[in-house]
Design an enzyme around this catalytic site. Sequence first.
Site, PDB file in Angstrom:
ATOM      1  N   ALA A 157       0.829  -1.207   0.000  1.00  0.00           N
ATOM      2  CA  ALA A 157       0.000   0.000   0.000  1.00  0.00           C
ATOM      3  C   ALA A 157       0.860   1.252   0.000  1.00  0.00           C
ATOM      4  O   ALA A 157       0.526   2.248  -0.652  1.00  0.00           O
ATOM      5  CB  ALA A 157      -0.935  -0.013   1.206  1.00  0.00           C
TER       6      ALA A 157
ATOM      7  N   GLU B 101      -2.946  -2.881  -7.135  1.00  0.00           N
ATOM      8  CA  GLU B 101      -3.345  -3.987  -6.254  1.00  0.00           C
ATOM      9  C   GLU B 101      -2.374  -3.970  -5.088  1.00  0.00           C
ATOM     10  O   GLU B 101      -1.188  -4.227  -5.271  1.00  0.00           O
ATOM     11  CB  GLU B 101      -3.303  -5.315  -7.009  1.00  0.00           C
ATOM     12  CG  GLU B 101      -4.014  -6.450  -6.279  1.00  0.00           C
ATOM     13  CD  GLU B 101      -3.158  -7.122  -5.222  1.00  0.00           C
ATOM     14  OE1 GLU B 101      -3.323  -6.770  -4.018  1.00  0.00           O
ATOM     15  OE2 GLU B 101      -2.338  -7.965  -5.565  1.00  0.00           O
TER      16      GLU B 101
ATOM     17  N   ALA C 275       3.803   1.788  -1.393  1.00  0.00           N
ATOM     18  CA  ALA C 275       4.276   2.087  -2.751  1.00  0.00           C
ATOM     19  C   ALA C 275       3.122   2.462  -3.668  1.00  0.00           C
ATOM     20  O   ALA C 275       3.247   3.365  -4.511  1.00  0.00           O
ATOM     21  CB  ALA C 275       5.043   0.893  -3.306  1.00  0.00           C
ATOM     22  N   GLY C 276       1.992   1.784  -3.524  1.00  0.00           N
ATOM     23  CA  GLY C 276       0.835   2.087  -4.371  1.00  0.00           C
ATOM     24  C   GLY C 276       0.313   3.493  -4.159  1.00  0.00           C
ATOM     25  O   GLY C 276      -0.050   4.193  -5.118  1.00  0.00           O
TER      26      GLY C 276
ATOM     27  N   CYS D 281      -0.992 -11.540  -0.684  1.00  0.00           N
ATOM     28  CA  CYS D 281      -1.808 -10.351  -0.423  1.00  0.00           C
ATOM     29  C   CYS D 281      -3.190 -10.741   0.095  1.00  0.00           C
ATOM     30  O   CYS D 281      -3.845  -9.954   0.772  1.00  0.00           O
ATOM     31  CB  CYS D 281      -1.919  -9.495  -1.679  1.00  0.00           C
ATOM     32  SG  CYS D 281      -2.461 -10.380  -3.140  1.00  0.00           S
TER      33      CYS D 281
END
Length: 471
Positions: free
Chosen positions: A209, A230, A211-212, A264
């Site tokens: 999360a 994702e 990095a996203g 995940c």
Amino acid sequence: MNTAEIISWEPATGAELWRGKRGDVDDVVGRARRAWPAWAAQPLATRMELMRRFANEVRKDAEKLATLISRETGKPLWEARTEVESVINKVEISIRAYAERTAQRRLDNALQGTSAVRHKPHGVMAVLGPYNFPAHLPNGHIVPALIAGNAVVFKPSEKTPATAEALIGCFHRAGISAAVVQLLVGGPEEGQALVGHEGIDGVLFTGSAHAGIAINRRLAARPDKIVALEMGGNNPIVLWDTPKVTDAATLIVQSAFTTAGQRCTAARRLIIKSTMYDAVISEVKRLADRIIVGAPFDEPVPFMGPVIDNQAADGLTESFLYLLSHGGKAIKHLVRPRDDLPFLSPAIIDVTGVKDRPDVELFGPLLQVVRVSDFDEAIAEANNTRFGLSASLVGGGPTEYNRFWANVRAGVINWNRPTNGASSSAPFGGVGLSGNHRPSAYYAADYCAYPVASNEMEQPRAMIGVGLREA
């Protein structure tokens, strides 16, 4: 420190596996931009045939690739083999998905014309992959993107570049241009440069999360770039009334500890009805105590290997101690046999009494247990997270499952099945910090091409019937 080389280490042994130079982002993207128009102009049937040749190349090297995945990730060989099978199977699934999700449509229009809907590729797509499934998960972006007519720049996790190199080699041996699908070796710096490069038309990401969110923030002012994220989850598995205690415990253990908890979709939180607690927790612990933790090629065959590296093992150990010192009660302690290698035992901790439990994805074999008294409380606890990827109800009846399905916020919701093991023939994605409403797997075709509407006639034909002076 940003060194000139990236080095991959075997988690199970600490030995060096691979090293290579960091890639040049400008050079790689420039090559992709030049190659893309010719690739997009290829007939769809040609691109599909080349994907099938790619699957055959993977099939030829299946055992070699599985061995490499095991060495680089530490996962048991049996699991690496299933990952390679998923890479192969992804091709036919993606071909079917593209035909279904992006089918051409024609309708009759006024004046004997037609209306048409077709799809175009975006251009050059950046694919950023994770280390837990270093072949299967990026392949789930790459294959649909190539079928749609995009060029691809694949930047793998800096922890698994060897597997990425082998995967991309299979595409090239299948006859796909080395400029159309390229490998970019690097760390976070190269990833950030790729995401922000003007020559990239989209970013397809699987990972944390943290990095996203950084990717989403970087491209927030660029609506012209497609972004599919994702980002994992803090996934609940809810245990309700069931006489099948052994089966329920097996589903819980599979959900929490497969791939050493590095999925995940792994269950991070077991939410359990108080009246079922003693019987189920006793069976879960008994089964977890039997789990063999070992190196990929050990005999007897291990159920799970190490986590990816010592940094990950250190972080999980600290998280377990934090929960323990803030009111958690250990059911099964987290044990690390060697300080120099990242092997961890499965761990279970009751956190019912922990106030303000951290809402984070503890990416490893650490299961938190929360006791509840009624089903409304169970649903509320399941939703007590900013994430929303996967959730599972074990036990209960159709009434409970219908309530669970309707009220739990997640993109994958199961009943009497593990939280993990999602099908590639279904959409895969989540809400909240788990994704941005662009599911992958079968729905990857949706973000790899965009629809174009057309009104068409073979000859120009028009008139203006109002508002003109007489000729």
